[in-house]
Design a protein around this motif. Sequence first.
Motif, short mmCIF file in Angstrom:
data_model
loop_
_atom_site.label_atom_id
_atom_site.label_comp_id
_atom_site.label_asym_id
_atom_site.label_seq_id
_atom_site.Cartn_x
_atom_site.Cartn_y
_atom_site.Cartn_z
N GLU A 117 35.29 122.61 90.64
CA GLU A 117 34.82 121.34 91.45
C GLU A 117 34.49 121.76 92.64
OE1 GLU A 117 35.95 116.70 92.45
OE2 GLU A 117 37.37 118.22 91.23
N ARG A 118 33.05 121.18 93.30
CA ARG A 118 32.90 121.47 94.71
C ARG A 118 32.58 120.37 95.24
NH1 ARG A 118 26.94 123.95 93.88
NH2 ARG A 118 27.38 124.91 95.87
N LYS A 119 33.46 120.43 96.46
CA LYS A 119 33.75 119.01 97.43
C LYS A 119 33.15 119.46 98.64
CE LYS A 119 37.49 116.99 94.92
NZ LYS A 119 38.68 116.39 94.90
N PRO A 120 31.94 119.05 99.30
CA PRO A 120 31.39 119.33 100.60
C PRO A 120 32.56 118.89 101.67
CG PRO A 120 29.87 118.36 99.13
CD PRO A 120 31.05 118.21 98.26
N ALA A 121 32.62 119.80 102.77
CA ALA A 121 33.71 119.48 103.64
C ALA A 121 33.11 118.40 104.66
CB ALA A 121 34.14 120.84 104.46
N ALA A 134 20.54 123.71 76.83
CA ALA A 134 20.02 122.79 77.66
C ALA A 134 20.35 123.03 78.97
CB ALA A 134 20.32 121.35 77.44
N LEU A 135 19.59 123.22 80.19
CA LEU A 135 19.93 123.41 81.49
C LEU A 135 19.83 122.16 82.23
CD1 LEU A 135 18.16 126.70 82.43
CD2 LEU A 135 20.50 126.48 81.63
N LEU A 136 21.05 121.89 83.04
CA LEU A 136 21.15 120.85 83.70
C LEU A 136 21.77 120.91 85.03
CD1 LEU A 136 22.37 118.42 80.90
CD2 LEU A 136 20.39 118.03 81.99
N ASN A 137 21.49 120.20 86.13
CA ASN A 137 22.04 120.44 87.43
C ASN A 137 23.58 120.05 87.40
OD1 ASN A 137 19.78 121.14 88.88
ND2 ASN A 137 19.37 119.13 89.16
N GLU A 138 24.07 120.93 88.05
CA GLU A 138 25.61 120.74 88.28
C GLU A 138 26.47 119.27 88.55
OE1 GLU A 138 29.46 122.56 90.91
OE2 GLU A 138 27.42 123.46 91.05
N GLY A 139 25.30 118.86 89.61
CA GLY A 139 25.76 117.69 90.01
C GLY A 139 25.70 116.46 89.07
N PHE A 140 24.60 116.58 88.12
CA PHE A 140 24.39 115.65 87.31
C PHE A 140 25.69 115.55 86.26
CE2 PHE A 140 22.14 114.73 82.90
CZ PHE A 140 22.42 113.22 83.05
N ILE A 141 26.01 116.98 85.84
CA ILE A 141 27.14 117.15 84.85
C ILE A 141 28.41 116.64 85.62
CG2 ILE A 141 28.56 118.92 83.60
CD1 ILE A 141 26.02 118.53 82.48
N ARG A 142 28.43 117.10 86.71
CA ARG A 142 29.86 116.68 87.47
C ARG A 142 29.90 114.99 87.61
NH1 ARG A 142 28.92 119.16 91.71
NH2 ARG A 142 27.97 117.34 92.93
N ASP A 143 28.88 114.31 87.68
CA ASP A 143 29.03 113.02 87.79
C ASP A 143 29.30 112.43 86.52
OD1 ASP A 143 28.05 112.95 90.36
OD2 ASP A 143 25.94 112.54 90.15
N LEU A 144 28.90 112.89 85.24
CA LEU A 144 29.31 112.47 84.03
C LEU A 144 30.80 112.80 83.58
CD1 LEU A 144 26.03 113.50 81.88
CD2 LEU A 144 26.59 111.17 82.98
N LYS A 145 31.15 113.80 84.41
CA LYS A 145 32.82 114.27 84.31
C LYS A 145 33.02 114.97 83.20
CE LYS A 145 34.94 110.24 86.87
NZ LYS A 145 33.84 109.58 87.54
N ILE A 146 32.11 115.87 83.00
CA ILE A 146 31.95 116.67 81.88
C ILE A 146 32.59 118.19 82.27
CG2 ILE A 146 30.53 118.11 80.17
CD1 ILE A 146 28.41 115.88 80.19
#
Length: 301
Positions: free
Chosen positions: A192-196, A269-281
């Motif tokens: 998980e990447r959380k911007p500071a 299938a290639l998808l952006n990390e942000g999209f996958i993170r928003d779906l909680k996958i």
Amino acid sequence: MFVKENKMLLLGTAGVVIAVLLVHMFWVNQNRLAADEKLKAAEENREKWEKNFKSGAGLLPRPAAEKAIQDSNLELKKKEDQLKNILFGTPDSLRSYTESAAGAGDKRMYLIKRRGDIFEHGKAIIAQSDLGIVEKVAEDPIPLNLLRLAMVDTLITDCLAVNRTMIRRIQYNQPRFLRRGDEDAEAPVETERKPATKKDAAKVDSTERLVQIPMKVLITLPEAGIEKLLYEIQKPSNPVRGYLCLRGYHVAVRSAGSGIVDLVIGVSALLNEGFIRDLKIPVKTEDDARHGVGGGVDLNR
């Protein structure tokens, strides 16, 4: 007599004239020096400006330079469009394959409904009515299985373009980060990447990694159809969806002289990390070459 009588007056007048001349000469000289400096600066600027209209030494005439910039911008736009197609989809194009599309209804029932719709789309060419979403795979997060259904739907569309094709078996692997060429294969990857800061948050979209959702498929088809099917898989067959990325394949003759072969392909299938993170996958982070993180895929598993 006149000079003698007006000697003091004449001397005073002469003194004034001399003083005026001295002041005038000094002022003129200063202005002349300033004018010379300005003229020199103007000449230097002119020479610099003229270089923009001379060829040689890497310089182009202005019309040619403007044309080169225009051509470069057009090429950049073309590359940007190609990069957009590399992604399998966007939150908008894949909205019907997310839990939000179920609204207030039961999310698992929505998954089952979508699975039935997709099987109906490809029932003439697919042997598995469950599309491989069974047992352990069915226990995976619903958002992940919905995205897998989007991949199957796209694959069915591709296979329908090739005569006498049959999808016999579908196997899924866990999502993984697509390692960049400059990343250390042994380096741990953050889950998980959380911007500071807010400033960092604004940069996430431009720096986030790609996640690949792998799928392996066994397809039976005429040998002559292999090339067309591989082409269909790697091009955007749906205008609102991008590519399925081919990760590997092998071919086995089904029966001698029949012209029919078994084609096993690995796609992602290639998808952006942000999209996958928003779906909680959840995304696997360990480097496992057998599943194609960094290149190939083991088609024998």
